[in-house]
Design a protein around this motif. Structure first.
Motif, PDB file in Angstrom:
ATOM      1  N   ALA A   1       0.664  -1.204   0.051  1.00  0.00           N
ATOM      2  CA  ALA A   1      -0.053   0.019   0.081  1.00  0.00           C
ATOM      3  C   ALA A   1       0.712   1.224  -0.016  1.00  0.00           C
ATOM      4  CB  ALA A   1      -0.904  -0.082   1.295  1.00  0.00           C
ATOM      5  N   ALA A   2       2.001   1.314   0.793  1.00  0.00           N
ATOM      6  CA  ALA A   2       2.693   2.386   0.748  1.00  0.00           C
ATOM      7  C   ALA A   2       3.597   2.767  -0.658  1.00  0.00           C
ATOM      8  CB  ALA A   2       3.851   2.377   2.186  1.00  0.00           C
ATOM      9  N   VAL A   3       3.758   1.690  -1.190  1.00  0.00           N
ATOM     10  CA  VAL A   3       4.605   1.752  -2.617  1.00  0.00           C
ATOM     11  C   VAL A   3       3.669   2.299  -3.557  1.00  0.00           C
ATOM     12  CG1 VAL A   3       5.772   0.715  -4.202  1.00  0.00           C
ATOM     13  CG2 VAL A   3       6.458   0.154  -1.771  1.00  0.00           C
ATOM     14  N   LEU A   4       2.323   1.489  -3.610  1.00  0.00           N
ATOM     15  CA  LEU A   4       1.330   2.167  -4.281  1.00  0.00           C
ATOM     16  C   LEU A   4       0.924   3.436  -4.447  1.00  0.00           C
ATOM     17  CD1 LEU A   4      -0.269  -1.399  -4.738  1.00  0.00           C
ATOM     18  CD2 LEU A   4       0.754  -0.112  -6.672  1.00  0.00           C
ATOM     19  N   HIS A   5       0.702   3.857  -3.109  1.00  0.00           N
ATOM     20  CA  HIS A   5       0.207   5.343  -2.878  1.00  0.00           C
ATOM     21  C   HIS A   5       1.552   6.396  -3.075  1.00  0.00           C
ATOM     22  CE1 HIS A   5      -3.688   4.413  -1.928  1.00  0.00           C
ATOM     23  NE2 HIS A   5      -3.536   3.722  -0.878  1.00  0.00           N
ATOM     24  N   GLY A   6       2.756   5.805  -3.219  1.00  0.00           N
ATOM     25  CA  GLY A   6       3.720   6.659  -3.701  1.00  0.00           C
ATOM     26  C   GLY A   6       4.316   7.279  -2.278  1.00  0.00           C
ATOM     27  N   HIS A   7       3.865   6.661  -1.143  1.00  0.00           N
ATOM     28  CA  HIS A   7       4.511   7.142   0.307  1.00  0.00           C
ATOM     29  C   HIS A   7       6.105   6.339   0.483  1.00  0.00           C
ATOM     30  CE1 HIS A   7       0.895   8.936   0.749  1.00  0.00           C
ATOM     31  NE2 HIS A   7       0.298   7.826   1.094  1.00  0.00           N
ATOM     32  N   ALA A   8       6.396   5.404  -0.033  1.00  0.00           N
ATOM     33  CA  ALA A   8       7.822   4.720  -0.045  1.00  0.00           C
ATOM     34  C   ALA A   8       8.336   4.319  -1.310  1.00  0.00           C
ATOM     35  CB  ALA A   8       7.321   3.151   1.028  1.00  0.00           C
ATOM     36  N   ASP A   9       9.545   4.223  -1.456  1.00  0.00           N
ATOM     37  CA  ASP A   9      10.210   3.608  -2.541  1.00  0.00           C
ATOM     38  C   ASP A   9       9.988   2.233  -2.696  1.00  0.00           C
ATOM     39  OD1 ASP A   9      13.030   2.201  -3.425  1.00  0.00           O
ATOM     40  OD2 ASP A   9      12.701   4.291  -4.542  1.00  0.00           O
ATOM     41  N   ALA A  10      10.110   1.706  -3.842  1.00  0.00           N
ATOM     42  CA  ALA A  10       9.701   0.364  -4.027  1.00  0.00           C
ATOM     43  C   ALA A  10      10.903  -0.669  -3.347  1.00  0.00           C
ATOM     44  CB  ALA A  10       9.931  -0.138  -5.680  1.00  0.00           C
ATOM     45  N   GLY A  11      11.830  -0.343  -3.012  1.00  0.00           N
ATOM     46  CA  GLY A  11      12.867  -0.972  -2.316  1.00  0.00           C
ATOM     47  C   GLY A  11      12.197  -1.392  -1.185  1.00  0.00           C
ATOM     48  N   LEU A  12      11.162  -0.875  -0.496  1.00  0.00           N
ATOM     49  CA  LEU A  12      10.509  -1.043   0.807  1.00  0.00           C
ATOM     50  C   LEU A  12      10.164  -2.785   0.622  1.00  0.00           C
ATOM     51  CD1 LEU A  12       9.584  -0.838   3.849  1.00  0.00           C
ATOM     52  CD2 LEU A  12       7.513  -0.052   2.538  1.00  0.00           C
ATOM     53  N   LEU A  13       9.815  -3.088  -0.542  1.00  0.00           N
ATOM     54  CA  LEU A  13       9.141  -4.549  -0.829  1.00  0.00           C
ATOM     55  C   LEU A  13      10.262  -5.700  -0.727  1.00  0.00           C
ATOM     56  CD1 LEU A  13       6.812  -3.469  -3.753  1.00  0.00           C
ATOM     57  CD2 LEU A  13       6.144  -3.637  -1.456  1.00  0.00           C
ATOM     58  N   ASP A  14      11.602  -5.140  -1.210  1.00  0.00           N
ATOM     59  CA  ASP A  14      12.678  -6.201  -0.712  1.00  0.00           C
ATOM     60  C   ASP A  14      12.687  -6.667   0.994  1.00  0.00           C
ATOM     61  OD1 ASP A  14      13.215  -5.977  -3.279  1.00  0.00           O
ATOM     62  OD2 ASP A  14      14.853  -4.504  -3.014  1.00  0.00           O
ATOM     63  N   THR A  15      12.127  -5.807   1.706  1.00  0.00           N
ATOM     64  CA  THR A  15      12.258  -6.115   3.073  1.00  0.00           C
ATOM     65  C   THR A  15      11.211  -7.325   3.566  1.00  0.00           C
ATOM     66  OG1 THR A  15      10.320  -4.570   3.853  1.00  0.00           O
ATOM     67  CG2 THR A  15      12.745  -3.755   3.862  1.00  0.00           C
ATOM     68  N   TYR A  16      10.488  -7.754   2.697  1.00  0.00           N
ATOM     69  CA  TYR A  16       9.225  -8.575   2.938  1.00  0.00           C
ATOM     70  C   TYR A  16      10.152  -9.978   3.137  1.00  0.00           C
ATOM     71  CZ  TYR A  16       5.855 -12.233   2.038  1.00  0.00           C
ATOM     72  OH  TYR A  16       4.901 -13.281   2.257  1.00  0.00           O
ATOM     73  N   GLN A  17      10.951 -10.118   1.828  1.00  0.00           N
ATOM     74  CA  GLN A  17      11.707 -11.395   1.701  1.00  0.00           C
ATOM     75  C   GLN A  17      12.766 -11.462   2.890  1.00  0.00           C
ATOM     76  OE1 GLN A  17      12.290 -13.885  -0.188  1.00  0.00           O
ATOM     77  NE2 GLN A  17      14.317 -14.526   0.842  1.00  0.00           N
ATOM     78  N   ALA A  18      13.403 -10.269   3.334  1.00  0.00           N
ATOM     79  CA  ALA A  18      14.551 -10.286   4.478  1.00  0.00           C
ATOM     80  C   ALA A  18      13.870 -10.374   5.815  1.00  0.00           C
ATOM     81  CB  ALA A  18      15.162  -9.076   4.335  1.00  0.00           C
ATOM     82  N   GLU A  19      12.277 -10.122   5.975  1.00  0.00           N
ATOM     83  CA  GLU A  19      11.836 -10.259   7.274  1.00  0.00           C
ATOM     84  C   GLU A  19      11.286 -11.629   7.463  1.00  0.00           C
ATOM     85  OE1 GLU A  19      11.344  -5.318   8.447  1.00  0.00           O
ATOM     86  OE2 GLU A  19       9.768  -6.605   7.635  1.00  0.00           O
ATOM     87  N   ARG A  20      10.342 -11.961   6.549  1.00  0.00           N
ATOM     88  CA  ARG A  20       9.659 -13.250   6.600  1.00  0.00           C
ATOM     89  C   ARG A  20      10.369 -14.516   6.256  1.00  0.00           C
ATOM     90  NH1 ARG A  20       6.443 -12.868  10.240  1.00  0.00           N
ATOM     91  NH2 ARG A  20       5.427 -14.785   9.366  1.00  0.00           N
ATOM     92  N   HIS A  21      11.229 -14.561   5.255  1.00  0.00           N
ATOM     93  CA  HIS A  21      11.925 -15.631   4.905  1.00  0.00           C
ATOM     94  C   HIS A  21      12.452 -16.472   6.248  1.00  0.00           C
ATOM     95  CE1 HIS A  21      14.481 -18.690   2.645  1.00  0.00           C
ATOM     96  NE2 HIS A  21      13.374 -18.577   1.702  1.00  0.00           N
ATOM     97  N   PRO A  22      13.274 -15.743   6.986  1.00  0.00           N
ATOM     98  CA  PRO A  22      13.915 -16.243   8.191  1.00  0.00           C
ATOM     99  C   PRO A  22      12.848 -16.781   9.102  1.00  0.00           C
ATOM    100  CG  PRO A  22      14.985 -14.030   7.588  1.00  0.00           C
ATOM    101  CD  PRO A  22      13.968 -14.264   6.642  1.00  0.00           C
ATOM    102  N   VAL A  23      11.917 -16.012   9.294  1.00  0.00           N
ATOM    103  CA  VAL A  23      10.733 -16.604  10.266  1.00  0.00           C
ATOM    104  C   VAL A  23      10.188 -17.833   9.558  1.00  0.00           C
ATOM    105  CG1 VAL A  23       8.425 -16.283  11.188  1.00  0.00           C
ATOM    106  CG2 VAL A  23      10.256 -14.506  10.989  1.00  0.00           C
ATOM    107  N   GLY A  24       9.756 -17.985   8.457  1.00  0.00           N
ATOM    108  CA  GLY A  24       9.584 -19.294   7.897  1.00  0.00           C
ATOM    109  C   GLY A  24      10.232 -20.399   7.944  1.00  0.00           C
ATOM    110  N   ARG A  25      11.729 -20.158   7.905  1.00  0.00           N
ATOM    111  CA  ARG A  25      12.613 -21.029   8.027  1.00  0.00           C
ATOM    112  C   ARG A  25      12.875 -21.652   9.434  1.00  0.00           C
ATOM    113  NH1 ARG A  25      16.670 -18.744   5.669  1.00  0.00           N
ATOM    114  NH2 ARG A  25      17.530 -17.558   7.638  1.00  0.00           N
TER     115      ARG A  25
END
Length: 485
Positions: free
Chosen positions: A313-337
């Motif tokens: 939502a933040a990226v689509l509304h222009g409130h954040a750079d698209a780089g924010l979406l990379d943090t999804y992998q960085a934060e959730r993949h270790p939790v899944g593991r």
């Protein structure tokens, strides 16, 4: 956020299980048009799958005003038994929800579906995703409708929440490495002539394992496994087999009768190597599957959705750079593991048979029973409240940590303040925040109910984005510019 001239939606979510429903609801609540594609007809099955909602998931649902609805439908379990020797009291959990809520998955889905519909999600039932293609600016999801008609849905992003056999994951070429851990697990929802002495009953004896939990509607979920009964999932299943396994593991079958559903399955441990490829994301069982031990499957998927939704939502509304979406992998993949390891470890220890594995189980149980920090660590992982996300070097110690439901000035609490889907900045009483008024659609400013002097910026998913031990106007403004936009 509007679609383009062709009527395409900015986000297409494939799969309307709990993960997809929460994610779609979050996006729609944030003003992002979203289409939810589901190949099944429009109905929520009363055949229960998941049965436990843990503390961290309840906190996330509380931030959406949904937790109390589920609390009224389920039964709280305040103690967890482990290997027949250790009882873990959840009353000490640092959470408003100091218990496990035993409630069937279909009740969770009902609550999430109602919210998604109220927020304006476009549901496309009996519509199967058959493939997708993506370019630098959009992604196109190919679907087949109820009558076999084919259509292309264009969007800014697509998310696969379509389960273990994810069409989305296959379309983006991601493998799903792992293996089957145990085969021929039997499940059933049954009525009992005798009520068990505990809310949740679990034990393993010899080659047999069984688990019983109530659903509050007169039925109990039973899960069983026998080491010597290794047959294909397609092998017919009768109630007598389930009763026999239960008698071996629990001593009696509690007069099981009137099974409304029975199934045989194998339990896998698998995880996609990436949760994102270009403009396509994976969440829930499409990204990771693990054994049912600890009841973490649905919970992990819902927390994936809570992490991803506000970022999209933040990226689509222009409130954040698209780089924010990379943090999804960085934060959730270790939790899944981590969940794969912990749930798999519980299953292996529960079914220990060899002398060295039995000794290991006894030693672990003893450590958890005697050592408070080790027990709190284990409970934190199972309930989800113990996870924290990576923080930049030199960041405040709170950055990346889950923030508990702290009291706010005026009688409110943090997770009520998070219900608008905004960041929440908590500062000491009497401190003015100059940039708050210009970010009113994405920032709420609150004061501590206590005399605490910390400044704390909380993300929409309840984790600390930034913190400082003293209030400094320029530092706060810099943090707001970096995280809120």
């Amino acid at each position: 956020m509007n679609g383009n001239a062709n009527g395409a939606r900015p986000v297409v979510v494939v799969g309307s299980g709990p993960t997809g429903l929460l994610l779609a609801g979050d996006l729609a609540a944030a003003g992002v048009p979203v289409t939810l594609v589901e190949k099944r007809p429009h109905r929520i099955s009363n055949l229960s799958r998941a049965f436990a909602v843990h503390a961290r998931t309840l906190e996330q649902l509380d931030a959406r005003g949904l937790a109390d609805q589920l609390e009224a439908l389920g039964q709280p379990l305040e103690r967890l038994g482990l290997f027949g020797r250790l009882t873990v009291d959840l009353a000490a959990l640092p959470s408003r929800f100091n218990h496990v809520l035993v409630v069937p998955q279909y009740e969770v889905e009902k609550v999430l579906e109602r919210r998604a519909a109220e927020c304006g999600v476009e549901f496309r039932y009996e519509t199967e995703a058959t493939g997708l293609a993506q370019g630098p600016e959009d992604v196109t999801v190919q679907v087949r409708g109820p009558g076999g008609e084919r259509e292309s849905l264009r969007a800014a992003y697509a998310v696969g929440t379509d389960g273990m056999r994810s069409t989305v994951r296959e379309a983006i070429g991601l493998p799903f490495p792992g293996r089957s851990v145990i085969r021929s697990v039997v499940l059933a929802d049954v009525r009992l002539a005798e009520r068990p002495g505990t809310l949740l009953t679990v034990n393993a004896v010899g080659d047999a394992f069984a688990f019983l939990a109530p659903f509050g509607d007169g039925y109990h979920r039973v899960i069983g496994w026998h080491r010597g009964r290794n047959v294909p999932d397609s092998e017919p299943l009768v109630l007598d087999e389930i009763k026999e396994i239960t008698r071996l593991a629990l001593g009696r079958d509690f007069g099981m009768h009137d099974a409304r559903w029975m199934s045989r399955f194998h339990s896998d441990e698998r995880q996609a190597p990436a949760y994102r490829v270009g403009r396509v994301f994976l969440a829930g069982d499409a990204a990771h599957v693990h054994t049912p031990a600890g009841g973490q499957g649905m919970n992990t998927g819902l927390q994936d959705a809570a992490n991803l939704g506000w970022k999209l939502a933040a990226v689509l509304h222009g409130h954040a750079d698209a780089g924010l979406l990379d943090t999804y992998q960085a934060e959730r993949h270790p939790v899944g593991r981590s969940v794969l390891r912990s749930s798999g470890g519980l299953v292996r220890l529960a079914m220990a048979k060899r002398p060295w594995t039995l000794a290991l189980r006894a030693g672990l149980t003893g450590v958890l029973d005697r050592v408070g920090p080790a027990r709190r660590r284990a409970v934190g992982l199972i309930t989800g409240i113990g996870y924290r996300y990576p923080a930049p070097r030199g960041a405040h110690r709170l950055t990346g940590a889950r923030v508990p439901d702290v009291a706010l000035a005026g009688g409110g609490r943090l997770y009520e303040a998070l219900r608008g889907g905004r960041f929440v900045l908590v500062v000491p009483e009497g401190h003015a925040v100059g940039g708050g008024a210009t970010r009113g659609d994405r920032l709420t400013v609150e004061r501590w109910a206590s005399g605490r002097r910390t400044a704390l910026l909380v993300r929409p998913d309840g984790y600390a984005a930034w913190a400082a031990d003293s209030v400094d106007g320029p530092a706060i403004e810099a943090a707001l510019s970096a995280h809120v936009g």
